[in-house]
Design a protein around this motif. Structure first.
Motif, PDB file in Angstrom:
ATOM      1  N   VAL A 104       2.314  -3.613  -4.928  1.00  0.00           N
ATOM      2  CA  VAL A 104       2.990  -4.706  -4.237  1.00  0.00           C
ATOM      3  C   VAL A 104       2.218  -5.027  -2.962  1.00  0.00           C
ATOM      4  O   VAL A 104       1.932  -4.129  -2.157  1.00  0.00           O
ATOM      5  N   ASP A 105       1.873  -6.300  -2.792  1.00  0.00           N
ATOM      6  CA  ASP A 105       1.163  -6.769  -1.592  1.00  0.00           C
ATOM      7  C   ASP A 105       2.092  -7.695  -0.811  1.00  0.00           C
ATOM      8  O   ASP A 105       2.579  -8.695  -1.351  1.00  0.00           O
ATOM      9  N   LEU A 106       2.323  -7.372   0.450  1.00  0.00           N
ATOM     10  CA  LEU A 106       3.168  -8.191   1.317  1.00  0.00           C
ATOM     11  C   LEU A 106       2.322  -8.815   2.424  1.00  0.00           C
ATOM     12  O   LEU A 106       1.575  -8.115   3.108  1.00  0.00           O
ATOM     13  N   ARG A 107       2.451 -10.126   2.587  1.00  0.00           N
ATOM     14  CA  ARG A 107       1.813 -10.839   3.697  1.00  0.00           C
ATOM     15  C   ARG A 107       2.900 -11.399   4.594  1.00  0.00           C
ATOM     16  O   ARG A 107       3.871 -11.987   4.109  1.00  0.00           O
ATOM     17  N   VAL A 108       2.726 -11.222   5.905  1.00  0.00           N
ATOM     18  CA  VAL A 108       3.685 -11.746   6.881  1.00  0.00           C
ATOM     19  C   VAL A 108       2.934 -12.699   7.796  1.00  0.00           C
ATOM     20  O   VAL A 108       1.859 -12.364   8.322  1.00  0.00           O
ATOM     21  N   ASN A 117       7.732   1.883   4.278  1.00  0.00           N
ATOM     22  CA  ASN A 117       8.685   2.996   4.247  1.00  0.00           C
ATOM     23  C   ASN A 117       9.826   2.766   3.256  1.00  0.00           C
ATOM     24  O   ASN A 117      10.834   3.473   3.297  1.00  0.00           O
ATOM     25  N   ALA A 118       9.658   1.801   2.359  1.00  0.00           N
ATOM     26  CA  ALA A 118      10.731   1.475   1.421  1.00  0.00           C
ATOM     27  C   ALA A 118      10.943   2.611   0.422  1.00  0.00           C
ATOM     28  O   ALA A 118       9.994   3.302   0.037  1.00  0.00           O
ATOM     29  N   PRO A 119      12.175   2.815  -0.029  1.00  0.00           N
ATOM     30  CA  PRO A 119      12.414   3.806  -1.092  1.00  0.00           C
ATOM     31  C   PRO A 119      11.617   3.445  -2.344  1.00  0.00           C
ATOM     32  O   PRO A 119      11.491   2.277  -2.694  1.00  0.00           O
ATOM     33  N   GLY A 120      11.068   4.444  -2.977  1.00  0.00           N
ATOM     34  CA  GLY A 120      10.318   4.202  -4.203  1.00  0.00           C
ATOM     35  C   GLY A 120       8.837   3.968  -4.011  1.00  0.00           C
ATOM     36  O   GLY A 120       8.104   3.812  -4.980  1.00  0.00           O
ATOM     37  N   VAL A 121       8.363   3.943  -2.748  1.00  0.00           N
ATOM     38  CA  VAL A 121       6.925   3.790  -2.493  1.00  0.00           C
ATOM     39  C   VAL A 121       6.242   5.128  -2.766  1.00  0.00           C
ATOM     40  O   VAL A 121       6.579   6.141  -2.157  1.00  0.00           O
ATOM     41  N   ALA A 122       5.294   5.125  -3.689  1.00  0.00           N
ATOM     42  CA  ALA A 122       4.574   6.358  -4.022  1.00  0.00           C
ATOM     43  C   ALA A 122       3.341   6.534  -3.146  1.00  0.00           C
ATOM     44  O   ALA A 122       3.047   7.643  -2.700  1.00  0.00           O
ATOM     45  N   VAL A 123       2.626   5.428  -2.896  1.00  0.00           N
ATOM     46  CA  VAL A 123       1.384   5.492  -2.134  1.00  0.00           C
ATOM     47  C   VAL A 123       1.302   4.284  -1.199  1.00  0.00           C
ATOM     48  O   VAL A 123       1.571   3.155  -1.628  1.00  0.00           O
ATOM     49  N   LEU A 124       0.952   4.511   0.046  1.00  0.00           N
ATOM     50  CA  LEU A 124       0.632   3.431   0.963  1.00  0.00           C
ATOM     51  C   LEU A 124      -0.863   3.161   0.816  1.00  0.00           C
ATOM     52  O   LEU A 124      -1.702   3.938   1.255  1.00  0.00           O
ATOM     53  N   ILE A 125      -1.196   2.051   0.159  1.00  0.00           N
ATOM     54  CA  ILE A 125      -2.601   1.742  -0.107  1.00  0.00           C
ATOM     55  C   ILE A 125      -3.313   1.297   1.162  1.00  0.00           C
ATOM     56  O   ILE A 125      -4.465   1.665   1.412  1.00  0.00           O
ATOM     57  N   GLY A 126      -2.641   0.511   1.970  1.00  0.00           N
ATOM     58  CA  GLY A 126      -3.247   0.049   3.216  1.00  0.00           C
ATOM     59  C   GLY A 126      -2.279  -0.823   4.000  1.00  0.00           C
ATOM     60  O   GLY A 126      -1.419  -1.477   3.430  1.00  0.00           O
ATOM     61  N   LYS A 127      -2.437  -0.834   5.331  1.00  0.00           N
ATOM     62  CA  LYS A 127      -1.580  -1.665   6.177  1.00  0.00           C
ATOM     63  C   LYS A 127      -2.413  -2.166   7.348  1.00  0.00           C
ATOM     64  O   LYS A 127      -3.000  -1.377   8.098  1.00  0.00           O
ATOM     65  N   GLY A 128      -2.490  -3.505   7.471  1.00  0.00           N
ATOM     66  CA  GLY A 128      -3.226  -4.110   8.566  1.00  0.00           C
ATOM     67  C   GLY A 128      -2.300  -4.884   9.485  1.00  0.00           C
ATOM     68  O   GLY A 128      -1.106  -4.576   9.596  1.00  0.00           O
ATOM     69  N   SER A 170      -1.423  -8.121   9.188  1.00  0.00           N
ATOM     70  CA  SER A 170      -0.550  -9.095   8.543  1.00  0.00           C
ATOM     71  C   SER A 170      -0.288  -8.783   7.073  1.00  0.00           C
ATOM     72  O   SER A 170       0.428  -9.523   6.408  1.00  0.00           O
ATOM     73  N   LYS A 171      -0.848  -7.698   6.573  1.00  0.00           N
ATOM     74  CA  LYS A 171      -0.699  -7.390   5.150  1.00  0.00           C
ATOM     75  C   LYS A 171      -0.482  -5.900   4.947  1.00  0.00           C
ATOM     76  O   LYS A 171      -1.093  -5.073   5.627  1.00  0.00           O
ATOM     77  N   CYS A 172       0.386  -5.589   3.986  1.00  0.00           N
ATOM     78  CA  CYS A 172       0.632  -4.198   3.607  1.00  0.00           C
ATOM     79  C   CYS A 172       0.605  -4.119   2.088  1.00  0.00           C
ATOM     80  O   CYS A 172       1.184  -4.975   1.397  1.00  0.00           O
ATOM     81  N   SER A 173      -0.051  -3.109   1.547  1.00  0.00           N
ATOM     82  CA  SER A 173      -0.111  -2.900   0.097  1.00  0.00           C
ATOM     83  C   SER A 173       0.382  -1.502  -0.228  1.00  0.00           C
ATOM     84  O   SER A 173      -0.034  -0.523   0.399  1.00  0.00           O
ATOM     85  N   VAL A 174       1.282  -1.422  -1.207  1.00  0.00           N
ATOM     86  CA  VAL A 174       1.822  -0.132  -1.627  1.00  0.00           C
ATOM     87  C   VAL A 174       1.806  -0.059  -3.146  1.00  0.00           C
ATOM     88  O   VAL A 174       1.708  -1.068  -3.835  1.00  0.00           O
ATOM     89  N   ARG A 175       1.915   1.160  -3.645  1.00  0.00           N
ATOM     90  CA  ARG A 175       2.124   1.363  -5.077  1.00  0.00           C
ATOM     91  C   ARG A 175       3.492   2.010  -5.242  1.00  0.00           C
ATOM     92  O   ARG A 175       3.787   3.031  -4.637  1.00  0.00           O
ATOM     93  N   MET A 176       4.322   1.365  -6.085  1.00  0.00           N
ATOM     94  CA  MET A 176       5.676   1.847  -6.313  1.00  0.00           C
ATOM     95  C   MET A 176       5.691   2.870  -7.447  1.00  0.00           C
ATOM     96  O   MET A 176       4.923   2.760  -8.409  1.00  0.00           O
TER      97      MET A 176
END
Length: 581
Positions: free
Chosen positions: A247-251, A221-232, A234-240
């Motif tokens: 951007v790929d985030l692993r937690v 939900n970050a500002p500037g996110v154009a597309v949510l590619i996928g969210k599982g 432990s990982k979320c991928s977005v296109r800014m």
């Protein structure tokens, strides 16, 4: 608030497009320049653009009259501009992309469109390969070949790796958001961003927290996110939207953070070498931890623990390229005093409105002061650089008078009186020695005739270093990443001469330059050649280019003592002068 409203960057982009479109129409230079000036003002302002529009105060900005204020207000309020849409409709949609090609100005683009109906990069490539461009007046076979080279550079840049300088602001904004996310313990970039590579593909971010979900939601939900590619889980991928960046985030749990960070930082070659060394010691190193042969998981608090287990020095991220750092770390030879941004006391290579800069000397001085710097070298272009407002010899005295006034007005920050003098084709410098000897420092740079062959260009630089007043070679290979290849030069010969003559080499931090590049920095260090890290600043914001210069110097194994602008101003000048004695 209208969801279609535009921010400062988007408004400035459209203003610059308007400038280009008006140039295509053949409008007068004054009218064209007004849009570029307005774009500069919008990007450089510290006030809230939306507030200025709502309060009708846009005309308080220098260079913005009523007509421009109305257009900017329409852009900010509605997200579009009728005048912009009308102008775009007059030309093929691909013509603006053609203007991104090296050496492709509006006059050339319009000639190609009028004579050959070439309205896109694809059309232009086809016309060149069919030999139709060379038949046009003012072009020829050489121009045709040069256009094809420019198209190849442009195509390599499209959809591929992006400049670190274009990506880092977006990454840092996301990191700030993630640090404030619920339960976050640690967060870091990984991959090529963390290694401070020249260019970046996708961006990897890592965070540790007891629960991944709330942290992943922050990115989604970050500002500037154009597309949510996928969210599982432990990982979320977005296109800014900015830079079309994935951007790929692993937690993950904090106990796994250090090994995961090491794994995803890379480089792959470095990590493969360490895994092999671990196996030799009965250890399995992976993103999930370090395990002994019996399956016991060892506690790893930080990356340094991994290197200690392998009996070697900690290797900073910028050095992890399998280019000798592993052998050096095993033998205890890795430099532990790499230059850092905090070490740098002064910013080298700066321009102001005296030549082609966007800010006054006092504005540049106060911006440097705000960054905690102690001095700034004023190095305008010299007289041969007519295209950049180069200074005549007589202009220097007047500028130095202003420098004295600014130095008195801005305590704690000193402007140094220098020049970026053109290195002419023969290797001669653009000013007389009697002028150069009065400068506190002299940067010599090549700005024209990049097409000389390797022997000619090498001799040009070698000849320049014979001038006893030359202190620094600026952007020594002339490259612009994705735009212009480095000019051909025997860098080993140039560095050997620099070592012999006491000439300092610039590590230029402009994101499109990063010149010297890291491998040449390392060659310079090995020869004992001193360095400066520079901003090549043409406006206040460019002072932050020091970040990229320092990163490049670190990637070249440069220590603090090898970078001269870590010295106080007086010692900086005396050392530069002393090297030439």
């Amino acid at each position: 608030m209208n969801p279609n409203t535009l921010d400062k960057a988007a408004v400035a982009k459209i203003l610059r497009e308007l400038s280009l479109l008006l140039q295509l129409k053949g409008e007068n230079a004054f009218k064209v320049r007004a849009y570029d000036t307005a774009a500069d003002r919008i990007l450089g302002m510290t006030q809230d653009l939306g507030a200025l529009v709502r309060e009708g105060r846009l005309q308080e900005l220098p260079g913005i009259g009523q007509g421009l204020a109305e257009k900017i207000s329409e852009l900010v309020s509605t997200g579009k501009l009728g005048f912009h849409e009308e102008l775009k409709a007059e030309f093929p949609p691909g013509l603006l992309e053609m203007l991104q090609l090296p050496d492709m100005g509006p006059k050339k683009a319009m000639a190609l469109w009028r004579e050959l109906q070439v309205g896109s990069v694809a059309d232009l490539e086809r016309a060149c390969r069919e030999g139709r461009v060379r038949a046009l007046k003012g072009f020829g076979a050489k121009s045709e070949a040069k256009i094809l080279e420019g198209i190849a550079l442009h195509q390599r840049a499209q959809g591929k790796r992006k400049l670190l300088g274009d990506v880092l602001p977006t990454v840092e904004g996301l990191l700030e958001l993630l640090r404030a996310a619920p339960g976050v313990v640690r967060v870091s970039p990984a991959g090529s961003v963390r290694r401070r590579a020249e260019t970046v593909g996708d961006v990897d971010l890592l965070a540790s927290a007891p629960q991944a979900g709330p942290v992943l939601d922050v990115l989604a939900n970050a500002p500037g996110v154009a597309v949510l590619i996928g969210k599982g889980e432990s990982k979320c991928s977005v296109r800014m939207t900015e830079a079309d960046l994935q951007v790929d985030l692993r937690v993950l749990p904090d106990e796994d953070f250090a090994t995961a960070l090491h794994h995803f930082t890379g480089s792959k070659a470095h990590h493969v070498r360490l895994r092999g060394m671990g196996q030799d010691k009965g250890l399995k190193i992976s993103e999930w931890g370090v395990h002994q042969e019996d399956g016991t998981k060892l506690p790893i608090r930080d990356e340094a623990d991994i290197y200690r287990l392998l009996g070697m020095q900690y290797v900073p991220p910028e050095l992890r390229e399998d280019s000798g750092e592993i052998e050096a770390a095993l033998e205890g030879r890795l430099p532990e005093d790499l230059v850092s941004l905090e070490d740098v006391l002064g910013v080298v290579h700066c321009h102001s409105t005296w030549s082609d800069g966007k800010n006054s000397l006092e504005e540049m001085a106060r911006a440097a002061q705000a960054l905690g710097l102690k001095y700034l070298t004023v190095t305008e272009h010299s007289q041969a650089a007519v295209y950049a407002g180069g200074l005549k010899e007589d202009d220097l005295k007047r500028q130095w008078d202003e420098i004295d006034r600014v130095n008195a007005a801005v305590p704690g920050l000193r402007l140094l009186k220098g020049i970026e003098v053109d290195i002419l084709e023969s290797g001669a410098l653009d000013y007389r020695d009697s002028v150069l000897e009065r400068c506190e420092l002299v940067i010599g740079s090549v700005h024209i005739r990049h097409s000389m062959n390797e022997e000619q260009m090498t001799q040009r630089l070698l000849n320049a270093m014979d001038n006893p007043h030359l202190n620094i070679i600026g952007h020594p290979t002339g490259r612009l990443i994705h735009e212009r290849e480095p000019y051909p030069v025997r860098m080993e010969a140039v560095l050997d001469k620099a070592a012999a003559r006491g000439v300092v080499m610039e590590v230029n931090g402009k994101p499109a330059r990063l010149d010297l590049k890291a491998e040449h920095v390392r060659q310079a260090v090995q020869r004992g050649v001193k360095l400066v890290v520079s901003a090549d600043a043409h406006r206040r914001e460019d002072l932050n280019h020091l970040v990229f210069a320092v990163a490049t110097a670190r990637r070249g194994w440069a220590r603090k003592g090898e970078v001269l602008n870590t010295l106080p101003a007086d010692r900086f000048i005396s050392t530069l002068k002393g090297l030439r004695c």
